[in-house]
Design a protein around this motif. Structure first.
Motif, PDB file in Angstrom:
ATOM      1  N   TRP A   1       1.015   2.203 -15.376  1.00 47.90           N
ATOM      2  CA  TRP A   1       0.107   1.623 -14.108  1.00 47.90           C
ATOM      3  C   TRP A   1      -0.236   0.324 -13.816  1.00 47.90           C
ATOM      4  CZ3 TRP A   1       1.185   6.039 -13.614  1.00 47.90           C
ATOM      5  CH2 TRP A   1       0.729   7.139 -14.251  1.00 47.90           C
TER       6      TRP A   1
ATOM      7  N   TYR B   1       0.765  -0.445 -10.087  1.00 46.00           N
ATOM      8  CA  TYR B   1      -0.487  -0.286  -9.104  1.00 46.00           C
ATOM      9  C   TYR B   1      -1.971  -0.697  -9.419  1.00 46.00           C
ATOM     10  CZ  TYR B   1       3.733   2.644  -9.569  1.00 46.00           C
ATOM     11  OH  TYR B   1       4.544   3.143  -9.698  1.00 46.00           O
ATOM     12  N   VAL B   2      -2.286  -1.534 -10.031  1.00 47.27           N
ATOM     13  CA  VAL B   2      -4.182  -1.662 -10.587  1.00 47.27           C
ATOM     14  C   VAL B   2      -3.016  -3.037  -9.876  1.00 47.27           C
ATOM     15  CG1 VAL B   2      -5.055  -2.973 -12.473  1.00 47.27           C
ATOM     16  CG2 VAL B   2      -4.302  -0.911 -12.821  1.00 47.27           C
ATOM     17  N   ASN B   3      -2.283  -3.655 -10.660  1.00 45.94           N
ATOM     18  CA  ASN B   3      -1.707  -5.206  -9.639  1.00 45.94           C
ATOM     19  C   ASN B   3      -2.200  -4.953  -8.219  1.00 45.94           C
ATOM     20  OD1 ASN B   3       0.863  -6.141  -8.383  1.00 45.94           O
ATOM     21  ND2 ASN B   3       1.574  -5.605 -10.059  1.00 45.94           N
ATOM     22  N   HIS B   4      -1.151  -4.356  -7.644  1.00 43.93           N
ATOM     23  CA  HIS B   4      -0.659  -4.490  -6.230  1.00 43.93           C
ATOM     24  C   HIS B   4      -2.733  -3.703  -5.848  1.00 43.93           C
ATOM     25  CE1 HIS B   4       3.155  -2.895  -6.359  1.00 43.93           C
ATOM     26  NE2 HIS B   4       3.333  -4.432  -6.561  1.00 43.93           N
ATOM     27  N   THR B   5      -3.230  -3.470  -6.380  1.00 38.04           N
ATOM     28  CA  THR B   5      -4.974  -2.708  -5.311  1.00 38.04           C
ATOM     29  C   THR B   5      -5.032  -3.759  -5.632  1.00 38.04           C
ATOM     30  OG1 THR B   5      -4.469  -1.104  -6.567  1.00 38.04           O
ATOM     31  CG2 THR B   5      -6.992  -1.716  -5.740  1.00 38.04           C
TER      32      THR B   5
ATOM     33  N   LEU C   1       0.822  -1.046  -0.123  1.00 41.72           N
ATOM     34  CA  LEU C   1      -0.228   0.108  -0.286  1.00 41.72           C
ATOM     35  C   LEU C   1       0.979   1.718   0.326  1.00 41.72           C
ATOM     36  CD1 LEU C   1      -3.128   1.692  -0.136  1.00 41.72           C
ATOM     37  CD2 LEU C   1      -2.427   1.066   2.193  1.00 41.72           C
TER      38      LEU C   1
ATOM     39  N   LEU D   1      -4.083  -5.859  -2.746  1.00 41.94           N
ATOM     40  CA  LEU D   1      -4.703  -5.458  -1.375  1.00 41.94           C
ATOM     41  C   LEU D   1      -6.186  -5.399  -1.702  1.00 41.94           C
ATOM     42  CD1 LEU D   1      -2.925  -1.879  -1.581  1.00 41.94           C
ATOM     43  CD2 LEU D   1      -2.476  -3.905  -0.069  1.00 41.94           C
ATOM     44  N   ILE D   2      -7.490  -5.683  -2.299  1.00 40.52           N
ATOM     45  CA  ILE D   2      -8.497  -6.279  -2.018  1.00 40.52           C
ATOM     46  C   ILE D   2      -8.961  -7.477  -2.012  1.00 40.52           C
ATOM     47  CG2 ILE D   2     -10.184  -6.325  -2.914  1.00 40.52           C
ATOM     48  CD1 ILE D   2      -9.666  -3.750  -5.142  1.00 40.52           C
TER      49      ILE D   2
ATOM     50  N   GLY E   1     -10.177  -8.936  -6.498  1.00 36.53           N
ATOM     51  CA  GLY E   1      -8.844  -8.886  -6.481  1.00 36.53           C
ATOM     52  C   GLY E   1      -8.319  -9.499  -7.077  1.00 36.53           C
TER      53      GLY E   1
ATOM     54  N   SER F   1       3.094   2.257  -2.824  1.00 35.60           N
ATOM     55  CA  SER F   1       1.871   2.382  -4.651  1.00 35.60           C
ATOM     56  C   SER F   1       2.269   3.734  -4.132  1.00 35.60           C
ATOM     57  CB  SER F   1       0.855   1.381  -4.515  1.00 35.60           C
ATOM     58  OG  SER F   1       1.776   0.047  -4.599  1.00 35.60           O
ATOM     59  N   VAL F   2       1.530   4.024  -3.145  1.00 31.74           N
ATOM     60  CA  VAL F   2       1.379   5.343  -2.735  1.00 31.74           C
ATOM     61  C   VAL F   2       2.155   6.672  -3.014  1.00 31.74           C
ATOM     62  CG1 VAL F   2      -0.298   7.241  -0.952  1.00 31.74           C
ATOM     63  CG2 VAL F   2      -1.172   4.788  -1.681  1.00 31.74           C
TER      64      VAL F   2
END
Ligand code: HEM
Lengths: 551, 394
Positions: free
Chosen positions: A217, A220-224, A142, A227-228, A475, A145-146
């Motif tokens: 991106w 960041y998409v895969n990290h999201t 998290l 996280l989901i 996810g 990525s941020v």
């Protein structure tokens, strides 16, 4: 926190901490000015973790946003997971109490087993340190990525077509030199780049050709997605989101389904099949080697629902929902629940038939059947002959202090105290009857003997309801989109611009697969007669390597 | 000819096609005078054509076996490992058309050949499916996973070529040592194949009774002279050799015997080769990499990981979870096979981060790719055979 901005010579205002101007690319720090190539990873944008390092929050933020730490956490999870596979985990150990489990590890694996158990490795994946590691992994994903995505987005959006030469000169692939006709070269380069499906922008004698920016991106998409997924696992702790129960269901019985209030299930029969030669002749050889290969486990069930407003546990007012055959890989599903065929026991005793006999004449005085789950207390055989069941031990385990004992309520080894009443002996005779054993207090005239038994099968069923499944799946899908996006495309940029006199500058950058980028640059160079360039990261390549070089 | 024998014959054709294609790729590498002649050499073209023919018969094997048994032929060791060989070839063909590199073929094909040879050492007959495997997800999950693993394996081949070329094999060093260990390990696999087929041709068999770890009497048939005996064993075959030692119940002495024999035979072959060449085998192989371009190999390896990682994630984690949820009621159960798939995945994730954000290229990244392949083979071999769980094939 300082909100100050730094102004670049080109006039653009950059946030504090910027290394390369977002607009023209001029180096902003002393360090960047001195270095020969620049770190283009996040376009030299201002990242929080690189800028603020004072407070404790900054320190934590910096810790988790570091890839070095991130990778270390990944490796730590990897190693602990691996240790967990050395010996079987607790879940797969055929023992119930902690003492039995401990003994199991010691018996099979000796001292190592004992250490393994004592360190808690036998329940690795539920241990607090493993869970902590996974939590840290999530935090790291998290924060890292941020920390990167916002500045990266801003600077990619604000990049100008025409860059300052100092930016180009610091790129990994760079070249300059005179050309015959700069304008013609630019035109031709543009043409070729478009042909190679680049997005080409032209501004004042400068070209910026860019391709597949969206692939940036991907991470960041895969990290999201990850996280989901991790978040969904947390949700399962909330009651109602997740049901995991199991039950033993005997043939002919109807039971309330644990975890699914208001629903009842009846077993109409359990079937176990093994393969036989009739199935398919091509299996013949395999069956010769191993004649008992399981073919099917199946429980035929009827599902019932209780009418609204009935008291719990009441079964007299239930209506059939559906009949279904549960087999492995095909669970029964209803109302968000799934019921799985997980286990079975065959041939549990259901009832036993007995005969009352006169010992002397060996004559039968009548038969009766004892239901082993709900036995009756008296069996009237007519003509004044009555057998009373005084006591019942479903899982008889021998005498203790002169009293019979039962290990469990399951009818594994039933034993009975019968009182036999006949017109000849109205006060009755007592007899203790177990399988292959009869004990009498006094010499009796009558006896109860076993005739036959009825058995039935039991199905082991698991009941699940998992409302997080769709979140988990979402996810997973987002993760897959992200990795595909970041892996199957790469972000490539080529800058070509006119310098002083008839000089041309050419530089390029990609986030991965430099070889393919250089192949495309080669085509552009050829077509537009551009100056040659070199890859400065590839200098370490020794002579031997060059021998094999293609260009 | 029935389908099953047709199927095995097709596999045999592929096996020989790959051997012949290897020779042509060798010719392309050795004969090349310049880079241009290397990339467009006739031998290379013939090599790839023969590879494609072999691949097509291999697919033919797969399809006919599927038709014969009625399920996707990935249900046991033999089937899964041959499928790995097939996918490895597929991945190679794909990369060949992107990068035109005979060198890759020269190393990838022998690996595929050994893998297929290894597979045929396991029982090859068509076995009926147990209830847990009867699902469309068997095909979907296993085929995707193996495809992902094969593509990742190709990256190891590229990494190995890079190392072989870049490491100085004339001077003793830690890198040379580990490179030699890898070559030696490959030779051990040959040892396994030779030992197994040797005793098989000789028809060796010895039967024992033993006490298993749940304290039940079991029977075991050895196909190699029993160096190690099972727990409380009792020989049933008259003139069988007496085992050197008896093993405790948790150790499968039969597998240990097979491993030890393979080790003996493999080591003997290795020493023989050393005697013949009088050099480390890595040095013997090095000239075969002469036309390989280092930067290209680096990129092929990375590209293979980039292509393979998403496929592996999809097959080994996502499809696996969906199926596990359907068959075993939970999508994840920390079964050893599941854990090792996770470990492999984490490993490649770590690799991608190191490469993308810490600039691990060249030798460092090549070593990681080779280690990744070791993990994958560990998944196939050790996890299936030793850390027996729900997935156990053997
Ligand atoms: C199991 C966990 C993780 C997985 C599967 C994962 C997956 C990925 C993948 C596939 C990429 C793209 C790599 C490429 O395109 O070559 C990536 C990039 C990245 N990941 Fe992760 N990641 C994980 C954990 C982490 C952690 C713990 C961190 C914390 C530091 C992190 C930080 C990054 C960064 C900084 C990038 C590069 C982003 C960019 O260049 O724009 N990841 N990750």
């Amino acid at each position: 926190m300082s909100k100050s901005m730094i102004k670049c010579q080109c006039g653009h205002e950059n946030p504090f901490g910027t290394v390369l101007c977002e607009s023209c690319g001029r180096p902003q720090t002393e360090e960047a000015k001195k270095s020969k190539t620049v770190d283009m990873r996040y376009e030299g944008s201002a990242r929080r973790s690189q800028t603020y390092q004072r407070t404790i929050v900054d320190k934590i933020w910096n810790f988790f946003s570091s890839v070095k730490i991130g990778v270390s956490i990944i490796i730590a999870v990897l190693v602990t997971s691996a240790i967990g596979t050395i010996f079987p985990q607790k879940l797969y150990v055929p023992a119930n109490t902690e003492a039995e489990i401990a003994a199991y590890y010691e018996r099979l694996y000796g001292t190592f087993g004992k250490i393994y158990y004592n360190l808690g490795f036998h329940d690795m994946y539920n241990s607090w340190w493993f869970i902590t590691l996974v939590g840290m992994l999530g935090t790291s994903i998290l924060i890292a990525s941020v920390d990167r995505v916002v500045p990266l987005y801003k600077s990619l959006k604000q990049q100008r077509t025409k860059r300052h030469p100092s930016f180009l000169k610091r790129q990994r692939v760079y070249g300059d030199g005179p050309v015959e006709d700069a304008d013609a070269s630019l035109k031709k380069a543009e043409e070729k780049l478009k042909q190679l499906r680049y997005n080409v922008k032209v501004e004042d004698g400068a070209i910026l050709a860019e391709k597949n920016r969206f692939s940036r991106w991907g991470p960041y998409v895969n990290h999201t997605g990850l996280l989901i997924f991790l978040g969904a696992i947390l949700l399962r702790g909330i009651p109602g989101f997740y049901v995991d129960e199991s039950m033993w269901l005997r043939e002919g019985d109807t039971l309330e389904i644990p975890g699914a209030p208001g629903y009842f299930i009846e077993s109409k029969g359990f079937i176990r099949e093994v393969y036989s030669n009739e199935d398919d002749e091509i299996f013949g050889k395999a069956l010769e080697r191993n004649p008992m290969i399981d073919k099917n486990f199946q429980t035929d069930v009827a599902l019932y629902k209780k009418a609204e407003g009935d008291l719990p546990g009441q079964t007299d007012n239930i209506s059939l929902v559906k009949e279904y055959s549960i087999i492995v890989n095909e669970p029964l599903t209803f109302d968000g629940y799934s019921i799985f065929q997980m286990d079975y026991r065959t041939d549990e005793l259901k009832s036993m038939d007995f005969q009352l006999t006169d010992k002397e004449t060996e004559q039968s005085l009548g038969e009766f059947t004892v239901d082993l789950v709900n036995p009756e207390s008296t069996y009237d055989l007519g003509d004044g002959r009555i057998v009373e069941l005084k006591d019942y031990y479903p899982d008889y385990a021998g005498f203790e202090n002169g009293e019979p004992t039962s290990k469990s309520p399951l009818p594994n080894n039933p034993a009975f105290f019968f009182k036999m009443i006949t017109p000849e002996k109205p006060e009755g005779e007592i007899s203790f009857v177990a399988i292959r054993q009869t004990v009498e207090a006094d010499e009796n005239d009558y006896k109860v003997n076993f005739v036959s038994a009825d058995t039935r099968n039991i199905s082991g069923l698991t009941i699940r309801k998992d409302r997080t499944l769709y979140i988990l799946l979402a996810g997973g899908i987002i993760f897959m989109i992200g990795v595909a996006q970041g892996s199957y495309w790469n972000h490539r940029r080529i800058w070509i611009q006119k310098g002083e006199n008839n000089e041309m500058l050419i530089a390029s950058h990609t986030n991965k697969n430099w070889y393919s980028l250089k192949r495309e640059m080669g085509q552009v160079k050829e077509h537009a007669s551009l100056p040659s360039y070199e890859d400065r990261e590839d200098k370490e390549s020794d002579k031997e390597e060059e021998e094999g070089d293609i260009d | 000819m029935d389908l099953v024998s047709l199927s095995s014959n097709l596999l045999l054709v592929s096996f020989f096609a790959y051997i012949i294609a290897t020779l042509f790729f060798g010719g392309a590498v050795r004969g090349a005078k310049s880079q241009a002649s290397y990339r467009n050499s006739r031998s290379g073209t013939i090599g790839i054509i023969i590879t494609i023919i072999g691949f097509l018969t291999h697919v033919g094997f797969f399809i006919t076996r599927w038709m014969a048994s009625g399920y996707a032929p990935v249900s046991n060791m033999f089937e899964a490992v041959t499928a790995l060989g097939m996918m490895l070839i597929a991945a190679f063909i794909l990369l060949y058309f992107i990068y035109k590199t005979p060198s890759l073929g020269l190393f990838a094909l022998p690996i595929a050949i050994i893998i297929i040879g290894y597979a045929t050492m396991f029982p090859t007959e068509v076995t009926p499916l147990i209830p847990a495997l009867k699902s469309k997800w068997l095909a979907v999950h296993v085929i995707t996973t193996i495809l992902g693993e094969a593509i990742l394996a190709i990256s190891a081949v590229a990494g190995f070529i890079l190392l072989l070329k870049k490491v100085n094999v004339k001077k003793a060093s830690r890198e040379r040592f580990w490179l030699e260990v890898i070559v030696y390990t490959i030779v051990l696999f040959l040892g396994f194949i030779i030992a197994t087929s040797g005793f098989r041709i000789a028809g060796y068999e010895a039967e024992f009774n033993f006490m298993n770890k749940n304290e039940q009497l079991e029977r075991s048939v050895y196909h190699m002279p029993p160096l190690f005996g099972m727990n409380e064993y009792e020989a049933l075959t008259e003139d069988a050799m007496t085992p050197w030692a008896e093993m405790p119940a948790i150790i499968d002495a039969k597998k240990l015997t097979t491993t030890t024999w393979s080790f003996f035979v493999g080591t003997a072959i290795y020493l023989l080769l050393r005697l013949i060449f009088r050099r480390p085998l890595a040095a013997v192989l090095q000239p075969l990499t002469k036309n390989a371009n280092l930067q290209l190999m680096d990129e092929i390896g990375y590209r293979a990981v980039l292509i393979g990682f998403p496929v592996f994630s999809l097959g080994a984690l996502i499809f696996a979870m969906i199926w596990a949820h359907e068959a075993w009621s939970r999508f994840w159960g920390w079964d050893p096979k599941e854990v090792w798939a996770l470990i492999t995945w984490l490993f490649y994730a770590a690799f991608l981060h190191l490469r993308l954000t810490r600039g691990w290229e060249g030798k460092k990244s090549a070593w990681l790719m080779v280690i990744g392949f070791i993990l994958i083979m560990f998944n196939f071999i050790a996890v299936n055979m030793i850390l027996a769980g729900l997935h156990s094939y053997a």
